[in-house]
Motif scaffolding. Structure first.
Motif, PDB file in Angstrom:
ATOM      1  N   ILE A  17       7.968  -4.341   5.453  1.00 24.73           N
ATOM      2  CA  ILE A  17       8.061  -3.808   4.089  1.00 24.73           C
ATOM      3  C   ILE A  17       8.174  -2.285   4.108  1.00 24.73           C
ATOM      4  CG2 ILE A  17       6.795  -3.575   1.909  1.00 24.73           C
ATOM      5  CD1 ILE A  17       5.528  -6.378   2.561  1.00 24.73           C
ATOM      6  N   ASP A  36       3.297   5.746  11.736  1.00 25.40           N
ATOM      7  CA  ASP A  36       2.966   4.400  12.207  1.00 25.40           C
ATOM      8  C   ASP A  36       2.145   4.557  13.491  1.00 25.40           C
ATOM      9  OD1 ASP A  36       4.520   1.527  11.340  1.00 25.40           O
ATOM     10  OD2 ASP A  36       3.454   1.493  13.249  1.00 25.40           O
ATOM     11  N   ALA A  57       0.529   8.156  13.508  1.00 24.18           N
ATOM     12  CA  ALA A  57      -0.719   8.383  12.781  1.00 24.18           C
ATOM     13  C   ALA A  57      -1.378   7.043  12.505  1.00 24.18           C
ATOM     14  CB  ALA A  57      -0.449   9.120  11.460  1.00 24.18           C
ATOM     15  N   ASP A  58      -2.670   6.995  12.762  1.00 21.35           N
ATOM     16  CA  ASP A  58      -3.471   5.794  12.494  1.00 21.35           C
ATOM     17  C   ASP A  58      -4.163   6.015  11.155  1.00 21.35           C
ATOM     18  OD1 ASP A  58      -5.481   3.900  12.319  1.00 21.35           O
ATOM     19  OD2 ASP A  58      -5.989   3.992  14.449  1.00 21.35           O
ATOM     20  N   VAL A  59      -3.854   5.151  10.195  1.00 19.93           N
ATOM     21  CA  VAL A  59      -4.380   5.377   8.838  1.00 19.93           C
ATOM     22  C   VAL A  59      -5.893   5.189   8.744  1.00 19.93           C
ATOM     23  CG1 VAL A  59      -2.219   4.807   7.644  1.00 19.93           C
ATOM     24  CG2 VAL A  59      -3.913   2.998   8.063  1.00 19.93           C
ATOM     25  N   VAL A  85       1.379   1.502   3.150  1.00 22.57           N
ATOM     26  CA  VAL A  85       1.871   0.157   3.459  1.00 22.57           C
ATOM     27  C   VAL A  85       1.163  -0.472   4.662  1.00 22.57           C
ATOM     28  CG1 VAL A  85       3.977  -1.213   3.733  1.00 22.57           C
ATOM     29  CG2 VAL A  85       4.130   1.063   2.716  1.00 22.57           C
ATOM     30  N   ALA A  86       0.640   0.343   5.569  1.00 23.20           N
ATOM     31  CA  ALA A  86       0.071  -0.192   6.817  1.00 23.20           C
ATOM     32  C   ALA A  86      -0.964  -1.265   6.500  1.00 23.20           C
ATOM     33  CB  ALA A  86      -0.573   0.934   7.619  1.00 23.20           C
ATOM     34  N   GLY A  87      -0.891  -2.367   7.221  1.00 25.38           N
ATOM     35  CA  GLY A  87      -1.874  -3.430   7.000  1.00 25.38           C
ATOM     36  C   GLY A  87      -1.694  -4.534   8.013  1.00 25.38           C
ATOM     37  N   ALA A 136      -0.728  -3.896  -1.823  1.00 27.22           N
ATOM     38  CA  ALA A 136      -1.870  -4.816  -1.757  1.00 27.22           C
ATOM     39  C   ALA A 136      -1.324  -6.175  -1.336  1.00 27.22           C
ATOM     40  CB  ALA A 136      -2.587  -4.863  -3.104  1.00 27.22           C
ATOM     41  N   SER A 137      -1.644  -7.236  -2.076  1.00 27.03           N
ATOM     42  CA  SER A 137      -1.173  -8.586  -1.733  1.00 27.03           C
ATOM     43  C   SER A 137      -1.516  -9.516  -2.883  1.00 27.03           C
ATOM     44  CB  SER A 137      -1.880  -9.071  -0.463  1.00 27.03           C
ATOM     45  OG  SER A 137      -1.670 -10.459  -0.278  1.00 27.03           O
ATOM     46  N   LYS A 154      -7.777  -6.344   0.016  1.00 27.53           N
ATOM     47  CA  LYS A 154      -6.627  -6.205  -0.885  1.00 27.53           C
ATOM     48  C   LYS A 154      -7.077  -6.136  -2.346  1.00 27.53           C
ATOM     49  CE  LYS A 154      -3.271  -6.122   2.160  1.00 27.53           C
ATOM     50  NZ  LYS A 154      -2.468  -4.882   2.330  1.00 27.53           N
ATOM     51  N   PRO A 180       2.628  -8.269  -2.965  1.00 27.75           N
ATOM     52  CA  PRO A 180       3.644  -9.216  -2.489  1.00 27.75           C
ATOM     53  C   PRO A 180       3.054 -10.602  -2.255  1.00 27.75           C
ATOM     54  CG  PRO A 180       3.514  -7.234  -1.074  1.00 27.75           C
ATOM     55  CD  PRO A 180       2.303  -7.261  -1.937  1.00 27.75           C
ATOM     56  N   LEU A 182       4.668 -14.139  -0.107  1.00 26.21           N
ATOM     57  CA  LEU A 182       5.027 -14.345   1.310  1.00 26.21           C
ATOM     58  C   LEU A 182       6.322 -13.606   1.621  1.00 26.21           C
ATOM     59  CD1 LEU A 182       4.513 -15.846   4.014  1.00 26.21           C
ATOM     60  CD2 LEU A 182       5.986 -17.671   3.139  1.00 26.21           C
ATOM     61  N   THR A 185       8.323 -10.978   7.742  1.00 29.88           N
ATOM     62  CA  THR A 185       8.203  -9.756   8.554  1.00 29.88           C
ATOM     63  C   THR A 185       7.533 -10.150   9.875  1.00 29.88           C
ATOM     64  OG1 THR A 185       5.956  -9.184   7.882  1.00 29.88           O
ATOM     65  CG2 THR A 185       7.717  -8.419   6.423  1.00 29.88           C
ATOM     66  N   THR A 188       4.147 -12.005   9.540  1.00 28.03           N
ATOM     67  CA  THR A 188       4.046 -13.409   9.124  1.00 28.03           C
ATOM     68  C   THR A 188       4.880 -14.337  10.020  1.00 28.03           C
ATOM     69  OG1 THR A 188       5.790 -12.907   7.535  1.00 28.03           O
ATOM     70  CG2 THR A 188       3.546 -12.956   6.690  1.00 28.03           C
TER      71      THR A 188
HETATM   72  N1  LIG Z   1       4.398  -9.981   5.036  1.00 28.48           N
HETATM   73  C1  LIG Z   1       3.759 -10.510   4.006  1.00 28.48           C
HETATM   74  O1  LIG Z   1       3.912 -11.717   3.686  1.00 28.48           O
HETATM   75  C2  LIG Z   1       2.822  -9.667   3.182  1.00 28.48           C
HETATM   76  C3  LIG Z   1       2.321 -10.228   1.988  1.00 28.48           C
HETATM   77  C4  LIG Z   1       1.457  -9.489   1.198  1.00 28.48           C
HETATM   78  C5  LIG Z   1       1.104  -8.206   1.596  1.00 28.48           C
HETATM   79  N2  LIG Z   1       1.598  -7.687   2.750  1.00 28.48           N
HETATM   80  C6  LIG Z   1       1.181  -6.339   3.114  1.00 28.48           C
HETATM   81  O2  LIG Z   1       2.317  -5.527   3.268  1.00 28.48           O
HETATM   82  C7  LIG Z   1       2.024  -4.486   4.187  1.00 28.48           C
HETATM   83  C8  LIG Z   1       3.128  -4.430   5.237  1.00 28.48           C
HETATM   84  O3  LIG Z   1       3.154  -5.659   5.927  1.00 28.48           O
HETATM   85  P1  LIG Z   1       4.415  -6.178   6.746  1.00 28.48           P
HETATM   86  O4  LIG Z   1       4.493  -7.632   6.492  1.00 28.48           O
HETATM   87  O5  LIG Z   1       5.586  -5.313   6.486  1.00 28.48           O
HETATM   88  O6  LIG Z   1       3.853  -5.998   8.247  1.00 28.48           O
HETATM   89  P2  LIG Z   1       4.501  -5.384   9.566  1.00 28.48           P
HETATM   90  O7  LIG Z   1       3.568  -5.805  10.652  1.00 28.48           O
HETATM   91  O8  LIG Z   1       5.947  -5.723   9.681  1.00 28.48           O
HETATM   92  O9  LIG Z   1       4.381  -3.806   9.331  1.00 28.48           O
HETATM   93  C9  LIG Z   1       3.150  -3.151   9.300  1.00 28.48           C
HETATM   94  C10 LIG Z   1       3.297  -1.797   9.986  1.00 28.48           C
HETATM   95  O10 LIG Z   1       2.028  -1.119   9.902  1.00 28.48           O
HETATM   96  C11 LIG Z   1       1.789  -0.504  11.145  1.00 28.48           C
HETATM   97  N3  LIG Z   1       0.366  -0.283  11.338  1.00 28.48           N
HETATM   98  C12 LIG Z   1      -0.574  -1.190  11.715  1.00 28.48           C
HETATM   99  N4  LIG Z   1      -1.770  -0.606  11.819  1.00 28.48           N
HETATM  100  C13 LIG Z   1      -1.591   0.698  11.497  1.00 28.48           C
HETATM  101  C14 LIG Z   1      -2.460   1.809  11.424  1.00 28.48           C
HETATM  102  N5  LIG Z   1      -3.764   1.702  11.720  1.00 28.48           N
HETATM  103  N6  LIG Z   1      -1.952   3.011  11.048  1.00 28.48           N
HETATM  104  C15 LIG Z   1      -0.633   3.132  10.769  1.00 28.48           C
HETATM  105  N7  LIG Z   1       0.233   2.112  10.821  1.00 28.48           N
HETATM  106  C16 LIG Z   1      -0.233   0.914  11.180  1.00 28.48           C
HETATM  107  C17 LIG Z   1       2.374  -1.476  12.163  1.00 28.48           C
HETATM  108  O11 LIG Z   1       2.602  -0.852  13.427  1.00 28.48           O
HETATM  109  C18 LIG Z   1       3.650  -1.922  11.476  1.00 28.48           C
HETATM  110  O12 LIG Z   1       4.733  -1.084  11.805  1.00 28.48           O
HETATM  111  C19 LIG Z   1       0.634  -4.782   4.743  1.00 28.48           C
HETATM  112  O13 LIG Z   1      -0.313  -4.004   4.045  1.00 28.48           O
HETATM  113  C20 LIG Z   1       0.445  -6.243   4.431  1.00 28.48           C
HETATM  114  O14 LIG Z   1      -0.918  -6.585   4.308  1.00 28.48           O
HETATM  115  C21 LIG Z   1       2.456  -8.381   3.552  1.00 28.48           C
END
Ligand SMILES: NC(=O)c1ccc[n+]([C@@H]2O[C@H](COP(=O)([O-])OP(=O)(O)OC[C@H]3O[C@@H](n4cnc5c(N)ncnc54)[C@H](O)[C@@H]3O)[C@@H](O)[C@H]2O)c1
Length: 263
Positions: A17, A36, A57-59, A85-87, A136-137, A154, A180, A182, A185, A188
């Protein structure tokens, strides 16, 4: 070109995302910083978007978040938009969940957003304002098995969003959340690799498919854009109507849906 002349940080911007948001911002004219923890993914971003500033950077670490926001301001001369966005999550049933796994998930998903908001705000307050978008989610509203830490974090992000909107609105800083459903990425991948699990998800999603990262990036960009200038403290569900499908599908018991009769 809604972001021409604007500057933006995307924390967790090297995958999924966050990467879709980063690409959208760059396409619409913003100068972007991608932060990231994955060096490999950051290197790929640098190759794809040579104009972008990329930084590790680690958030969950305040000094690193402060430095990341400072770097954006140093390179761009200001900060207009910040996307948090990190999560990720370490799942576990409540009765087994270790303190370490609780801390990992809540530190990343909740404290990380707090630190990003705090240090982005320090460059926006008193400087004409800005816009933040927290990812969030749907799990902010809907619990999931083995997901207590993630869902709680979240839900916390949603309240942090409202608190930021309350505290900073007078200074022109808007804060909104995207929730979001599902999304396909790397996070998931395990669901998409398991057809039975995927089918169970899809049965709950009235739009009939999972989201692609771009389906989330569009609404996130809208919230940061001038079009959303009067939107703050909001939570935007982007879930293919999943949130409204809690009731079982009764069609098999009631027959096929009928058409209303003309006249
Ligand atoms: N994929 C889904 O279905 C979904 C659904 C709801 C919410 N989300 C949320 O969307 C966000 C993005 O998820 P995604 O699916 O794109 O995941 P993803 O794993 O593709 O991307 C997440 C990115 O965050 C980075 N990251 C992880 N820990 C970190 C840290 N401590 N500091 C900085 N960066 C860090 C990772 O290296 C990665 O590049 C997250 O917060 C996730 O909880 C995702």
């Amino acid at each position: 070109m809604r972001f021409a002349g604007k500057t933006a940080v995307v924390a967790g911007g090297a995958s999924g995302i966050g990467l879709a948001i980063l690409r959208g911002l760059a396409r619409e004219g913003a100068r972007v910083l991608c932060a990231d923890v994955s060096d490999e993914r950051l290197a790929a971003v640098a190759q794809e978007l040579p104009e972008a500033v990329v930084t590790r950077a680690d958030v969950t670490r305040e000094a690193e978040v402060e430095a990341m926001m400072g770097l954006a301001v140093e390179r761009f001369g200001g900060l207009d938009c910040s996307f948090h966005v990190a999560g990720a999550s370490r799942p576990g049933y409540l009765v087994d969940l270790s303190e370490q796994d609780w801390d990992f998930t809540t530190d990343l998903c909740l404290k990380g957003v707090f630190l990003c908001m705090k240090h982005a705000a320090r460059h926006m307050l008193g400087r004409g304002g800005g816009a933040m978008v927290n990812i969030a989610s749907l799990n902010a509203h809907v619990p999931m098995h083995a997901g207590a830490a993630y869902a709680s974090a979240k839900a916390g992000v949603e309240m942090l969003t409202k608190n930021g909107a309350l505290e900073w609105g007078a200074e022109g800083v808007r804060v909104n959340a995207v929730l979001p459903g599902l999304v396909q990425t790397p996070l998931t991948k395990r669901h998409f690799d398991n057809q039975a699990a995927l089918d169970a998800f899809l049965a709950r999603i009235p739009l009939g498919r999972a989201a692609q990262p771009e389906d989330i990036a569009g609404p996130a960009l809208f919230l940061a854009s001038e079009e959303a200038r009067y939107v703050s403290g909001a939570s935007l569900l982007v879930d293919g109507a999943w949130a409204v499908s809690g009731y079982p599908d009764m069609r098999p018991f009631r027959g096929a849906p009928g058409w209303p009769k003309p006249g």
